[in-house]
Design an enzyme around this catalytic site. Sequence first.
Site: not given
Lengths: 212, 212, 212, 212
Positions: B88, B106, B108, B129, B181
């Site tokens: 990443c 990141h 998944h 909210e 993804h």
Amino acid sequence: MTVARRTTDGRADDPRELLCQLLRQFYANGWVSGTGGGICGLDGRDLLVAPTGVHKETIQPPDLFVLDPSTGAVLEPASGSTSRPSECVGVFRAVLRRRGAGAVMHSHALDAVLAADLGDDVLTVRGFEMLKGIRGVANSDEHAVPIIANTAHEADLVSGVERVLEDRRFAQTYAVLVRDHGAYVWGADVWETKKHAEVYHWLFGAARARRS
Amino acid sequence: MTVARRTTDGRADDPRELLCQLLRQFYANGWVSGTGGGICGLDGRDLLVAPTGVHKETIQPPDLFVLDPSTGAVLEPASGSTSRPSECVGVFRAVLRRRGAGAVMHSHALDAVLAADLGDDVLTVRGFEMLKGIRGVANSDEHAVPIIANTAHEADLVSGVERVLEDRRFAQTYAVLVRDHGAYVWGADVWETKKHAEVYHWLFGAARARRS
Amino acid sequence: MTVARRTTDGRADDPRELLCQLLRQFYANGWVSGTGGGICGLDGRDLLVAPTGVHKETIQPPDLFVLDPSTGAVLEPASGSTSRPSECVGVFRAVLRRRGAGAVMHSHALDAVLAADLGDDVLTVRGFEMLKGIRGVANSDEHAVPIIANTAHEADLVSGVERVLEDRRFAQTYAVLVRDHGAYVWGADVWETKKHAEVYHWLFGAARARRS
Amino acid sequence: MTVARRTTDGRADDPRELLCQLLRQFYANGWVSGTGGGICGLDGRDLLVAPTGVHKETIQPPDLFVLDPSTGAVLEPASGSTSRPSECVGVFRAVLRRRGAGAVMHSHALDAVLAADLGDDVLTVRGFEMLKGIRGVANSDEHAVPIIANTAHEADLVSGVERVLEDRRFAQTYAVLVRDHGAYVWGADVWETKKHAEVYHWLFGAARARRS
């Protein structure tokens, strides 16, 4: 391939301790509740196997049996116990032999049972990045997971498992779904088996969520 | 902005320890299972990055790589490991550069994947909210989260991410959904990134629950 | 009524430690994620209040503010912190004053938001044994939970909360739902507040599950 | 049959500690939230019973009452407490007496309540391997779980429970569903009761998932 004493993240682990730790994790995931499910892993030439009929999250390193993976014979019984090795041994050995796996886990997850309801003799999974978590699979692949019928006794699943392991449609697959029952998942070693188990269970849940 | 050594609740934290602790929390949430997902955070001029292909909940402080955030070069490899920094990194660096973020995570999560199914190139969230948990957003705002297409390799997501980061519709956004993804989520520092991650995942689940 | 130093199960507890422990439990339940939600409890004449904008599961006993419950004035700031008391203080004080509560919690649970979607200005719950977990309620009662509109700022909820607390339809109620937002739940002391919070969240989930 | 001091996995356990540990586990499962639910287990000739109205996850070994299982009389009160034994004692004793059980648990799980909605006076479960987790049941059996009506007071459930325990349709059953309320589950000892509780709750969730 064996239970890695030095894991992919650079730490050494005792194979027995690691198997027990994974059983606790599987229990927390709801994969081995009610004493169901199980795990085995190669330690050199020995096959370490969890006992049957025991609450899986309570298993300690000395509770594991040592089996000869080629004959299935018990080399060392679990200490201080009258229990027997997991009834999954037949299936475990079939997977080790035909796929060169180093470890196999057996799950009673509800998501696995409901995923098997989505197909006849195959669950086709596509369109998920998570597919890349399976060795050799791309996220654009159609991934076929075999579904076999359940049997009255766990040992009788062996022929069904062997049949799909020979089936070329499933050459890329590291899991077998058993209808009404759960799944078997494996890998080159215990850590890859844990990875594959997490990936397949994610995919089982995702496949169902998308269809409904 | 950097990983706060003194956190918003008045306690000092080691940035490496903090990143590892968050990975364990993300794992418990089901956001980084099967070795997926990741995190990075600035520590002064250094960028700390988790390794790829590793069970995220097992990562320890010495397992983190130190990168130069402007070049992506590895300044210090993770100790005793043959692993590589997260795949990443390209996306992480794009977000740091274009948004002045101090940390990026990141995910998944299945909820992120299913939320991306709700839109074409944008998920519009309104009427919660929880939107106030995103910096600069009011609970009466319509909040637009970009959805980009998935690619074969994580590194190829960079151009898609850069495109939406330049898009004025998403000037207020701290997250990008990647179809099939998961999601990238960021903030000014690690703690805001954790906050935003929790807020966006709540919203992903809520958006789906309301539509069904 | 105050935070019981001797709890219903016969053990003494420090009120500050108890509030922090409950925040960790609420976080694990998904009720206070993303720094949302909060809690307060009376300790004799003092009102202990969690700070705003802080990850609720990280709060430690010295992080709590001490307020005068009748004026709302800060008697003791949280140690070593630049944070402010929870923005829920106005609602908390309204509930303490009008209902003689000893503690109030505020939840951002998705189940509370979705339960509020089931009604206009009231959620009527019936047909569950769990109703007996609310003080003075029988399992054959129709239990009315008020639903009020959300506002831009938490402080502006006070008038809506006061209105329903005066409404005779809700004389038996220990909770207020806030549309798109969550719920406030209270009890005679911290332990009853925990009990009521668990009971109401169970009922919110159950009401929704039965209708779908 | 009694609380096994030597468990099926070969370890000795203090019966009081074991019951408290299970209550914590049941709480984590959402089966005994809001002080609901309970457990009892035989320790030789004594019946250990959890107190009523107490947060079940906080119960410690000295908090348990000792009762005479044949008369229901309290032999030893819980230490330092003004609480009373669980209101489930009447049902617990009926199950011990008529089924020779060694332990009984009472659950307020939402899955149990929703499973009871699937039937009139019986929930028929079929087509799940998990059925083998119930003593004497095969995975090809149709397993009938009785559903009884709820009553205003827990003690008034006794006659309904006794009626179904005498019903030959339920000779194989280790659980009773109570409409709108939850379930009672038992076994030969505490460990089998835990096993049966996990198996039945899995089946309650699975039965509902398959029908929807």
